[in-house]
Design an enzyme around this catalytic site. Structure first.
Site, PDB file in Angstrom:
ATOM      1  N   ASP A 144       0.703  -1.189  -0.168  1.00 27.82           N
ATOM      2  CA  ASP A 144       0.030  -0.105  -0.017  1.00 27.82           C
ATOM      3  C   ASP A 144       0.879   1.146  -0.066  1.00 27.82           C
ATOM      4  OD1 ASP A 144      -2.233  -1.735   0.283  1.00 27.82           O
ATOM      5  OD2 ASP A 144      -2.378  -1.394   2.184  1.00 27.82           O
TER       6      ASP A 144
HETATM    7  N1  URA Z   1      -1.451  -5.870   3.946  1.00 36.13           N
HETATM    8  C1  URA Z   1      -1.955  -4.780   4.106  1.00 36.13           C
HETATM    9  O1  URA Z   1      -2.704  -4.480   4.610  1.00 36.13           O
HETATM   10  N2  URA Z   1      -1.109  -3.869   3.538  1.00 36.13           N
HETATM   11  C2  URA Z   1       0.060  -3.942   2.660  1.00 36.13           C
HETATM   12  O2  URA Z   1       0.690  -3.077   1.989  1.00 36.13           O
HETATM   13  C3  URA Z   1       0.521  -5.241   2.638  1.00 36.13           C
HETATM   14  C4  URA Z   1      -0.219  -6.234   3.336  1.00 36.13           C
END
Ligand code: URA
Length: 291
Positions: free
Chosen positions: A105
């Protein structure tokens, strides 16, 4: 193997930029199958022609894989018209061949692999292969043994099936206001991460999760009890926002998330956020046998 220009071959083997490579060629330091070659446009067949620089053979590596310490604030994509992408952080001669393996993310930091091996990437991401990914997370509220058990059994994150068994380890639980000084908070990663997240917040999130501690934005206000937990979580699947949704399913909010390992490869401590390095030959071989 297709033929490529000699200057490109040299640049892709780290001999220098295209213009540096031209100078190297002019000075007669390069030989193709034993014969000195000075022409940058000379076509060579990697893997077939023996190319040397100062007498040292440059071996063609078909597969390239980089380990990037992804910082918060850039998106996992190969291009974007508005935002900085992880590719903008890469200055590698074979950058055009590379793509990220999976995604992190915008606000997640940590280990991201970039490679040119589509088949390996596919195996690493396939739910069938159960490749392990470990995250360090800072979570608002007290993470308990019940959460550990729930993650072991699988939680409902709104998909058809429960999540696969995951290993949650509690590193520590602190009270944001009694055990951490405000100075700590203002300097901490929590605070930086919270600031990074500001732009992503929306009123609905604020309503369901409470508000920040107004003084230090340490995240304490996000939990009922003012506690902050630090945990590691190992999962072997990769659903969208999976870690955050797993904690949401337990009524807790992730404040900070960092991937610390994937497929047995740990994030190199020597890499600061935004820095990358190539995988070593051994790391690459291990990845190929493991996945
Ligand atoms: N899980 C999440 O919630 N975000 C990420 O970036 C990776 C795994």
């Amino acid at each position: 193997m297709a033929q490529i220009r000699l200057d490109r071959f040299l640049a892709e083997h780290g001999a220098g930029t295209r213009s540096e490579v031209k100078k190297i060629l002019r000075s007669g330091r390069v030989a193709v199958s034993g014969v000195v070659e000075t022409r940058p446009e000379r076509k060579v067949e990697p893997g077939n022609d023996r190319i040397t620089l100062d007498g040292r053979e440059l071996l063609w590596q078909p597969f390239v894989c980089l380990m990037l310490h992804k910082p918060a604030g850039c998106i996992t994509a190969t291009e974007d018209r508005r935002q900085q992408t992880v590719m903008d952080l890469i200055d590698h001669p074979r950058k055009k061949e590379l793509f990220p393996v999976g995604r992190l993310d915008l606000d997640t930091e940590g280990l991201l692999l970039l490679m040119n091996d589509g088949a390996l990437a596919h195996r690493m991401l396939s739910p069938k292969h159960h490749v392990e990914k470990t995250y360090f997370a800072r979570v608002a509220g007290e993470v308990t043994g019940e959460d550990v058990e729930a993650f072991r059994l699988g939680v409902d994150i709104g998909e058809k099936e429960l999540t696969l068994p995951a290993k949650l380890s509690i590193l520590r639980v602190t009270d944001a206001h009694t055990k951490r000084s405000e100075a700590d908070c203002s300097e901490s990663e929590i605070n930086r991460e919270q600031s990074n997240r500001e732009e992503e917040r929306n009123p609905e999130e604020e309503r369901t999760h409470g508000t920040h501690c107004e003084d230090c934005k340490c995240g304490a206000g996000l939990s009922q009890d003012g506690a902050i937990s630090e945990v590691t979580l190992t999962i072997c699947e990769g659903k969208f926002h999976q870690v955050k949704r797993m904690f949401e399913a337990r009524g807790k909010k992730v404040l900070y998330l960092k991937r610390i390992s994937m497929a047995g490869l740990g994030l190199d401590d020597a890499l600061a956020p935004g820095q990358w390095r190539e995988l070593t030959k051994e790391e690459m071989e291990r990845l190929q046998t493991l996945c």
